[in-house]
Scaffold this motif. Structure first.
Motif, mmCIF file in Angstrom:
data_model
loop_
_atom_site.group_PDB
_atom_site.id
_atom_site.type_symbol
_atom_site.label_atom_id
_atom_site.label_comp_id
_atom_site.label_asym_id
_atom_site.label_seq_id
_atom_site.Cartn_x
_atom_site.Cartn_y
_atom_site.Cartn_z
ATOM 1 N N GLN A 1 12.614 20.629 -0.551
ATOM 2 C CA GLN A 1 13.019 19.664 0.445
ATOM 3 C C GLN A 1 12.416 18.305 0.084
ATOM 4 O O GLN A 1 11.437 18.213 -0.624
ATOM 5 N N VAL A 2 13.043 17.262 0.625
ATOM 6 C CA VAL A 2 12.582 15.909 0.360
ATOM 7 C C VAL A 2 11.214 15.701 0.994
ATOM 8 O O VAL A 2 11.004 15.986 2.172
ATOM 9 N N GLN A 3 10.278 15.213 0.188
ATOM 10 C CA GLN A 3 8.957 14.863 0.696
ATOM 11 C C GLN A 3 8.538 13.518 0.145
ATOM 12 O O GLN A 3 8.731 13.234 -1.044
ATOM 13 N N LEU A 4 7.955 12.708 1.011
ATOM 14 C CA LEU A 4 7.425 11.402 0.646
ATOM 15 C C LEU A 4 6.010 11.325 1.195
ATOM 16 O O LEU A 4 5.793 11.531 2.388
ATOM 17 N N VAL A 5 5.042 11.052 0.327
ATOM 18 C CA VAL A 5 3.647 11.010 0.745
ATOM 19 C C VAL A 5 3.041 9.662 0.343
ATOM 20 O O VAL A 5 2.862 9.388 -0.844
ATOM 21 N N GLU A 6 2.737 8.850 1.356
ATOM 22 C CA GLU A 6 2.155 7.532 1.114
ATOM 23 C C GLU A 6 0.631 7.603 1.009
ATOM 24 O O GLU A 6 0.004 8.492 1.621
ATOM 25 N N SER A 7 0.069 6.670 0.279
ATOM 26 C CA SER A 7 -1.385 6.534 0.180
ATOM 27 C C SER A 7 -1.718 5.094 -0.178
ATOM 28 O O SER A 7 -0.818 4.321 -0.554
ATOM 29 N N GLY A 8 -2.981 4.753 -0.056
ATOM 30 C CA GLY A 8 -3.437 3.431 -0.477
ATOM 31 C C GLY A 8 -3.704 2.442 0.629
ATOM 32 O O GLY A 8 -4.158 1.318 0.366
ATOM 33 N N GLY A 9 -3.413 2.810 1.855
ATOM 34 C CA GLY A 9 -3.676 1.899 2.957
ATOM 35 C C GLY A 9 -5.174 1.745 3.199
ATOM 36 O O GLY A 9 -5.997 2.423 2.591
ATOM 37 N N GLY A 10 -5.524 0.822 4.094
ATOM 38 C CA GLY A 10 -6.917 0.606 4.419
ATOM 39 C C GLY A 10 -7.102 -0.662 5.219
ATOM 40 O O GLY A 10 -6.129 -1.256 5.680
ATOM 41 N N SER A 11 -8.359 -1.053 5.360
ATOM 42 C CA SER A 11 -8.703 -2.261 6.094
ATOM 43 C C SER A 11 -9.195 -3.320 5.119
ATOM 44 O O SER A 11 -10.084 -3.047 4.305
ATOM 45 N N VAL A 12 -8.624 -4.499 5.213
ATOM 46 C CA VAL A 12 -9.013 -5.596 4.330
ATOM 47 C C VAL A 12 -9.104 -6.879 5.135
ATOM 48 O O VAL A 12 -8.554 -6.984 6.234
ATOM 49 N N ARG A 13 -9.799 -7.859 4.567
ATOM 50 C CA ARG A 13 -9.883 -9.177 5.187
ATOM 51 C C ARG A 13 -8.668 -10.010 4.800
ATOM 52 O O ARG A 13 -8.027 -9.743 3.774
ATOM 53 N N PRO A 14 -8.335 -10.999 5.599
ATOM 54 C CA PRO A 14 -7.235 -11.897 5.226
ATOM 55 C C PRO A 14 -7.437 -12.458 3.824
ATOM 56 O O PRO A 14 -8.553 -12.816 3.443
ATOM 57 N N GLY A 15 -6.347 -12.481 3.070
ATOM 58 C CA GLY A 15 -6.415 -12.920 1.693
ATOM 59 C C GLY A 15 -6.633 -11.794 0.702
ATOM 60 O O GLY A 15 -6.522 -12.006 -0.507
ATOM 61 N N GLY A 16 -6.923 -10.602 1.218
ATOM 62 C CA GLY A 16 -7.178 -9.460 0.366
ATOM 63 C C GLY A 16 -5.909 -8.831 -0.176
ATOM 64 O O GLY A 16 -4.793 -9.289 0.107
ATOM 65 N N SER A 17 -6.110 -7.768 -0.958
ATOM 66 C CA SER A 17 -4.990 -7.086 -1.607
ATOM 67 C C SER A 17 -5.109 -5.578 -1.431
ATOM 68 O O SER A 17 -6.213 -5.046 -1.280
ATOM 69 N N LEU A 18 -3.967 -4.931 -1.447
ATOM 70 C CA LEU A 18 -3.885 -3.476 -1.436
ATOM 71 C C LEU A 18 -2.697 -3.037 -2.261
ATOM 72 O O LEU A 18 -1.708 -3.784 -2.382
ATOM 73 N N ARG A 19 -2.775 -1.827 -2.797
ATOM 74 C CA ARG A 19 -1.644 -1.246 -3.508
ATOM 75 C C ARG A 19 -1.299 0.088 -2.859
ATOM 76 O O ARG A 19 -2.114 1.011 -2.862
#
Length: 115
Positions: A1-19
């Motif tokens: 079956q179709v599965q999608l699993v996200e990761s990489g979120g978090g808490s950052v300050r303005p101007g920061g980066s995430l992938r």
């Protein structure tokens, strides 16, 4: 079956980066357009970025143009969202999406941008 699993979120300050990453399974990823959506509390889910199966068409929401980059690695069956210059208004739950007859969604990954 179709599965999608996200990761990489978090808490950052303005101007920061995430992938963000989305690991896909249960379908041939190279055959389908995929996208990233987000939903903030009290707001409707909105498209952030989408990418065609052949990576020949990419679309971004106006609010993230120039700051976010969507990409995909069909060999790894993974969708990515590189987010830079993050703003407090980017705070939301981010979802990976694919439409195969109907929309399929992952469980989401939370992104919080706060000083």
């Amino acid at each position: 079956q179709v599965q999608l699993v996200e990761s990489g979120g978090g808490s950052v300050r303005p101007g920061g980066s995430l992938r963000l990453s989305c690991a896909a399974s249960g379908f041939t990823t190279s055959a389908y357009n995929m996208g990233w959506y987000r939903q903030a509390p009290g707001r409707e889910r909105e498209m952030v970025a989408s990418i065609s199966a052949g990576v020949d068409y990419i679309e971004y929401a106006d609010s993230v143009k120039g700051r976010f980059t969507i990409s995909r690695d069909n060999g790894k069956k993974t969708l990515y969202l590189e987010m830079t210059s993050l703003k407090p208004e980017d705070t939301a739950m981010y979802y990976c999406q694919v439409r195969i007859g109907k929309n399929f969604w992952g469980q989401g990954t939370q992104v919080t941008v706060s000083s």
